[in-house]
Write a protein that holds these residues in place. Sequence first.
Motif, PDB file in Angstrom:
ATOM      1  N   LEU A 138       0.812  -1.214   0.000  1.00 35.46           N
ATOM      2  CA  LEU A 138       0.000   0.000   0.000  1.00 35.46           C
ATOM      3  C   LEU A 138       0.847   1.267   0.000  1.00 35.46           C
ATOM      4  CD1 LEU A 138      -2.767  -1.161   2.487  1.00 35.46           C
ATOM      5  CD2 LEU A 138      -2.942  -0.911  -0.004  1.00 35.46           C
ATOM      6  N   VAL A 139       2.138   1.152   0.357  1.00 32.04           N
ATOM      7  CA  VAL A 139       3.063   2.292   0.361  1.00 32.04           C
ATOM      8  C   VAL A 139       4.384   1.832  -0.226  1.00 32.04           C
ATOM      9  CG1 VAL A 139       4.329   3.939   1.802  1.00 32.04           C
ATOM     10  CG2 VAL A 139       1.990   3.298   2.417  1.00 32.04           C
ATOM     11  N   GLY A 140       4.921   2.641  -1.137  1.00 29.98           N
ATOM     12  CA  GLY A 140       6.248   2.415  -1.691  1.00 29.98           C
ATOM     13  C   GLY A 140       7.107   3.645  -1.483  1.00 29.98           C
ATOM     14  N   ASP A 141       8.320   3.624  -2.022  1.00 32.31           N
ATOM     15  CA  ASP A 141       9.251   4.721  -1.778  1.00 32.31           C
ATOM     16  C   ASP A 141       8.781   6.063  -2.327  1.00 32.31           C
ATOM     17  OD1 ASP A 141       9.658   3.875  -4.436  1.00 32.31           O
ATOM     18  OD2 ASP A 141      11.827   4.170  -4.352  1.00 32.31           O
ATOM     19  N   LEU A 142       8.105   6.079  -3.462  1.00 30.87           N
ATOM     20  CA  LEU A 142       7.659   7.352  -4.037  1.00 30.87           C
ATOM     21  C   LEU A 142       6.544   7.975  -3.196  1.00 30.87           C
ATOM     22  CD1 LEU A 142       7.688   6.461  -7.840  1.00 30.87           C
ATOM     23  CD2 LEU A 142       9.455   7.630  -6.495  1.00 30.87           C
ATOM     24  N   ILE A 143       5.616   7.156  -2.743  1.00 27.49           N
ATOM     25  CA  ILE A 143       4.530   7.662  -1.894  1.00 27.49           C
ATOM     26  C   ILE A 143       5.097   8.116  -0.548  1.00 27.49           C
ATOM     27  CG2 ILE A 143       2.468   6.957  -0.606  1.00 27.49           C
ATOM     28  CD1 ILE A 143       1.664   5.284  -3.051  1.00 27.49           C
ATOM     29  N   ALA A 144       6.038   7.358   0.009  1.00 31.04           N
ATOM     30  CA  ALA A 144       6.653   7.738   1.287  1.00 31.04           C
ATOM     31  C   ALA A 144       7.441   9.040   1.133  1.00 31.04           C
ATOM     32  CB  ALA A 144       7.552   6.617   1.800  1.00 31.04           C
ATOM     33  N   ALA A 145       8.147   9.202   0.024  1.00 26.86           N
ATOM     34  CA  ALA A 145       8.889  10.448  -0.214  1.00 26.86           C
ATOM     35  C   ALA A 145       7.930  11.629  -0.329  1.00 26.86           C
ATOM     36  CB  ALA A 145       9.744  10.320  -1.477  1.00 26.86           C
TER      37      ALA A 145
END
Length: 155
Positions: A73-80
Amino acid sequence: MTTATADLYDERGDELDSLALQLHDIGGRVAFDGPIRTVRCHRDNALVKAVLATPGVGAVLVIDGGGSLESALVGDLIAASAVENGWAGIIVHGAIRDRVAIGELDLGVKALGSNPRKSAKTGVGEVDVPVVIAGVAFVPHKHVWADADGVLVER
């Protein structure tokens, strides 16, 4: 966050719920707290992406993915994007991906685990509704605290 969750519980235990669910510390910041925002979704992260692209103002997004580890549900781009928009952290009752990259971000992230599989992006779900995870209610605008010992939620 200045007070450890154990100390906070000692001081205010009757005002707090403790999440017994064991989550992994994945983000670069282990201790974080803030007002709760929520997304309820199942294997679809379009709402997660949309919410984290808005000003977080130190809030913590609690994502109720139903405990599914079938897709992230969360990857590096969304977390950034969450970091850029001032979110304090993300608590995921489900999976994330890009674990190493997320670990380098100044963001608190707790999740059940990881899976490299992408989720759907149709926008199915609900935003800012009360969610219950492992018997603990996460109500929008209440406060949540998280650190290496676990998660506490204001009743």
